[in-house]
Design an enzyme around this catalytic site. Sequence first.
Site, PDB file in Angstrom:
ATOM      1  N   ARG A  41       0.563  -1.203  -0.127  1.00 34.30           N
ATOM      2  CA  ARG A  41      -0.146  -0.056   0.032  1.00 34.30           C
ATOM      3  C   ARG A  41       0.814   1.282   0.147  1.00 34.30           C
ATOM      4  NH1 ARG A  41      -3.918  -0.180  -2.404  1.00 34.30           N
ATOM      5  NH2 ARG A  41      -3.015   1.579  -3.350  1.00 34.30           N
TER       6      ARG A  41
ATOM      7  N   LYS B  18       1.990  25.153  -3.500  1.00 33.65           N
ATOM      8  CA  LYS B  18       0.535  24.657  -3.176  1.00 33.65           C
ATOM      9  C   LYS B  18       0.746  23.004  -3.137  1.00 33.65           C
ATOM     10  CE  LYS B  18      -2.292  28.630  -4.927  1.00 33.65           C
ATOM     11  NZ  LYS B  18      -3.134  28.966  -5.803  1.00 33.65           N
TER      12      LYS B  18
ATOM     13  N   GLU C  70       4.028  40.568  -7.458  1.00 38.23           N
ATOM     14  CA  GLU C  70       2.383  40.218  -8.141  1.00 38.23           C
ATOM     15  C   GLU C  70       1.648  41.606  -8.554  1.00 38.23           C
ATOM     16  OE1 GLU C  70      -0.411  37.302  -6.178  1.00 38.23           O
ATOM     17  OE2 GLU C  70      -1.047  39.187  -5.527  1.00 38.23           O
TER      18      GLU C  70
END
Length: 281
Positions: free
Chosen positions: A102, A137, A197
């Site tokens: 697994r 992320k 940004e």
Amino acid sequence: MTFQLDRFDLDQFVAATLSEDLGDFGDITSAAVIPAEARFSGVMDTRDDIVVAGLLLAEAFFRKLDPAVEIELLVADGDEVPRKTDLMRLKGNGRAMLTAERSALNTVQHLSGIATMTRSYVDAIAGTGATLLDTRKTIPGLRVLEKYATRMGGATNHRMRLDDAAMIKDNHVAVAGGISEAVRRAVDAGIARIIVEVDSLEQIEPALGAGATHLLLDNMDVPTLKRAVALVGKRVPTEASGGVRLDTIRGIAETGVDFISVGRLTQSAPAADIGLDFVQL
């Protein structure tokens, strides 16, 4: 072949993952049902078209529990293979194989899923000159592996850590009192790479004038991106970001941006369907 990545401890990862799965008493099912001396052979294969990632990690799980296991890798990380392709053959102690199964599969399924999605985005912008970037992320604790998987899919890693570069975003700007002041503070701190940004065309010149070395054009539509790229005029690299999807990335790339960052590569990639079948020897 040894699996080595910067700031990644393979032995620690394998031990921690197996410990999480084994609990306090180990694989009680295999211990009760499978004779200690039983030997199995197995084949890991894919039920999806995939880009492979994580095979050497899977091998490490099996070797941890059975150092004498015989393993043959049939493909390599980064290979693009069709469904029904055999990825790995192995032969060894039956209990050890079942116990490691697994953890090995979870790792290969997750990383191959990321690599596969990444390759689809890379293919979508082929020939445009734009480079696909990943983001931060990532699942906590798995960043190094997930960013490895995006590389296997053909992307380039963006910031691995917060200390790789300054990235000035809206919250930094708000507290500093404006883009120019925020960038000036980063320059005064001696930071070499300063990503800023911007979400409007009006912010471009103040950011560049203060010393930005890279502009992240956030959530701009295609016409606005074209105007932004023209305004920047190759003075610094430009990066499109925000809400990029597979069906929109080609149009974004054709605006002339240098980079496109996509959070969903690590945030939303589905696991690949990969299985492992055993037979007793």
